[in-house]
Design an enzyme around this catalytic site. Structure first.
Site: not given
Ligand code: PRP
Ligand code: URA
Ligand code: MG
Length: 211
Positions: A109, A203, A206
């Site tokens: 979400t 990201d 990451d």
């Protein structure tokens, strides 16, 4: 936006971003070049702090009219990715206090969830450098700001340092907190369907810590 301070887009800075945005850049280089940008963001954050006049005597026995910082600061990182910015702050401000707020964005979400916070007791008496490399929807940063405000920190004393921001995130943040300054290394085009910044760099957490 009057609340946004974007680092000057010099060739040096664009070169650093070209390395960290490249999907083929490996973790060692990603960390090294991100750290260089983080250092520039911290230096710009320090530029924003109030100073007062001071006079000192130089080794040539001349007086010099200078300035010194007023007030105390602390860092607050949004865990995990924001922790990557702590060392850059420590490199400039020896023994700086650092608080942590653990907020994770739901992968489906994109909504943020608050898990934990631990902040210096006297945080309401400090200028706060809020640290998170990515301002995407702005949900995580705004949730972190709510925690700071609930601890008595004034908007005017919060500086949000990030490496990349989206126009949507800047807009949402400004509508809610017009007095908080955002110091960013770059403003990208938009968010994609997954609410990632594009062109972006993927990201951040990451790439800095894992892959
Ligand atoms: C990333 C990033 C911000 C947030 C930005 O963290 O570091 O905290 O997403 O997105 P938003 O502006 O839409 O809220 P993430 O939750 O992926 O966790 P991480 O720090 O562990 O990578
Ligand atoms: N978090 C990231 O690390 N990157 C994005 O583009 C959006 C959220
Ligand atoms: Mg995060």
């Amino acid at each position: 936006m009057p609340n946004v301070i974007e680092l000057p887009q010099t060739n040096q800075l664009l070169g650093l971003y070209s390395i960290i945005r490249d999907k083929n850049t490996r973790r060692g280089d990603f960390v090294f070049y991100s750290d260089r940008i983080i250092r520039l963001l911290v230096e710009e954050g320090l530029n924003q702090l109030p100073v007062e006049a001071t006079t000192i005597i130089t080794p040539t026995n001349q007086s010099y009219q200078g300035v010194k910082f007023l007030g105390k600061i602390c860092g607050v990182s949004i865990v995990r990715a924001g922790e990557s910015m702590e060392q850059g702050l420590r490199d400039c401000c020896r023994s700086v206090r650092i608080g942590k707020i653990l907020i994770q964005r739901d992968e489906e979400t994109a909504l943020p969830k608050l898990f934990y916070s631990k902040l210096p007791d006297d945080i309401n008496d400090r200028y706060v450098f809020l640290l998170d490399p990515m301002l995407a929807t702005g949900g995580s940063a705004m949730m972190a700001v709510e925690v700071l405000l609930s601890r008595g920190v004034k908007q005017e004393r919060i500086f949000f340092l990030n490496l990349l921001a989206s126009p949507e995130g800047i807009d949402a943040f400004y509508k809610k907190y017009p007095k908080i300054k955002i110091i960013t290394g770059g403003i990208d085009e938009k968010l994609d369907e997954q609410r990632y910044i594009v062109p972006g760099l993927g990201d951040f957490g990451d790439r800095y810590y894992c892959i």
